[in-house]
Design an enzyme around this catalytic site. Sequence first.
Site, PDB file in Angstrom:
ATOM      1  CG  HIS A  64      -4.240  -0.235   6.356  1.00  0.00           C
ATOM      2  ND1 HIS A  64      -4.189  -0.176   7.734  1.00  0.00           N
ATOM      3  CD2 HIS A  64      -3.223   0.552   5.910  1.00  0.00           C
ATOM      4  CE1 HIS A  64      -3.187   0.601   8.101  1.00  0.00           C
ATOM      5  NE2 HIS A  64      -2.590   1.062   7.016  1.00  0.00           N
ATOM      6  CG  ASP A 103       4.946   2.666   7.398  1.00  0.00           C
ATOM      7  OD1 ASP A 103       4.043   3.141   6.688  1.00  0.00           O
ATOM      8  OD2 ASP A 103       4.738   1.755   8.220  1.00  0.00           O
ATOM      9  CG  ASP A 142       0.451  -1.551   7.498  1.00  0.00           C
ATOM     10  OD1 ASP A 142       1.382  -2.346   7.396  1.00  0.00           O
ATOM     11  OD2 ASP A 142       0.630  -0.350   7.762  1.00  0.00           O
ATOM     12  CG  HIS A 179       3.929  -3.134  10.528  1.00  0.00           C
ATOM     13  ND1 HIS A 179       2.940  -2.436  11.195  1.00  0.00           N
ATOM     14  CD2 HIS A 179       4.267  -2.363   9.472  1.00  0.00           C
ATOM     15  CE1 HIS A 179       2.699  -1.298  10.566  1.00  0.00           C
ATOM     16  NE2 HIS A 179       3.500  -1.218   9.517  1.00  0.00           N
ATOM     17  CG  HIS A 203      -0.301   0.054   2.535  1.00  0.00           C
ATOM     18  ND1 HIS A 203       0.477  -0.970   3.039  1.00  0.00           N
ATOM     19  CD2 HIS A 203      -0.312   1.028   3.496  1.00  0.00           C
ATOM     20  CE1 HIS A 203       0.921  -0.639   4.241  1.00  0.00           C
ATOM     21  NE2 HIS A 203       0.455   0.577   4.535  1.00  0.00           N
ATOM     22  CG  HIS A 233      -0.091   4.303   4.892  1.00  0.00           C
ATOM     23  ND1 HIS A 233      -0.875   3.540   5.719  1.00  0.00           N
ATOM     24  CD2 HIS A 233      -0.861   5.388   4.557  1.00  0.00           C
ATOM     25  CE1 HIS A 233      -2.062   4.116   5.881  1.00  0.00           C
ATOM     26  NE2 HIS A 233      -2.064   5.233   5.189  1.00  0.00           N
TER      27      HIS A 233
END
Length: 318
Positions: A139, A66, A210, A268, A62, A64
């Site tokens: 998510h 990080d 995530d 994570h 995805h 994001h």
Amino acid sequence: MQITFLGTSSGVPTRSRNVSSIAVRLPQRAEVWLFDCGEGTQHQILRSDVKISQITRIFVTHMHGDHVYGLMGLLASCGLAGNPSRIDIYGPPKLEEYLRACGRYSQTHFSYPVKVHTVQPGLVFEDSEFSVHCTPLTHRVPAFGYRISEKDKPGRFNVEQAMQMGIPSGPLYGRLKRMEVVTLPDGRVINGADLCGETQIGRSFVYCTDTIYCDNAVELARNADVLVHEATFAHQDAELAYQRLHSTSTMAAQVALNAGVKKLIMTHFSPRYAPGNAIEFADLLKEAQAIFPNTVMAHDFYTHEISRRAVEAFASAS
């Protein structure tokens, strides 16, 4: 098939844990497939046994930061490190737009082909040895889990037996090794399966992050050899997990249990559980093992090998 964790922290890096990235090494074809590429991933690669020049595919879960902030820098370095013939990148919508914007504003031009594939649920890659499937997770932004499935291979072809049977060498041996039924020039019908050992069972690896606990993750991980699943929060902080759509250690374990996987590797982790806090990483491991005993906790540079021998031994025991 070797899994090397290049980053196991969530959100932000810490002194001992970088943000998300996993390298899957395929020694039989001298390739590395990367899953996510958080900031600093190329520095982590330099500190590991992973060879940057062997990266051929990158799978992004995805958008994001990080999980993607290290991608553009890594791609730029790959060109300087040995001019790869091609890198294929798989990920959610907007990934290609993001990379184009990075290239445009930084004036970065790749010296090799880079192909971005926007994934849809289902098959995203397949060749003669492997297939990769993805499925949507749950998510705050579109996120996908990935599964690598290695195809079964015929057992060892018994050349000595074939010679004793008077089967002429050459193309016939290749067909018999593929376990085809072959008619010889003298009229005999030979089943290649009778000349091959036991089938070598393909290995499987699943990566889910995530996400909060979801049925899609269970189905994707069904009977996998290794499931890597995020475990951002401790069970005590389940309310935070629900608010932020992340998993607790117990959710990760429940996915592993319901999917019937052989091994769970958690990753994570929130920095809030660093040593010295009221709840520590070791507590998350205990929580997960209470539900799914064959659970381990990843740390940066932790490597796990999925060996054929272990897979076949497990299949025989089952």
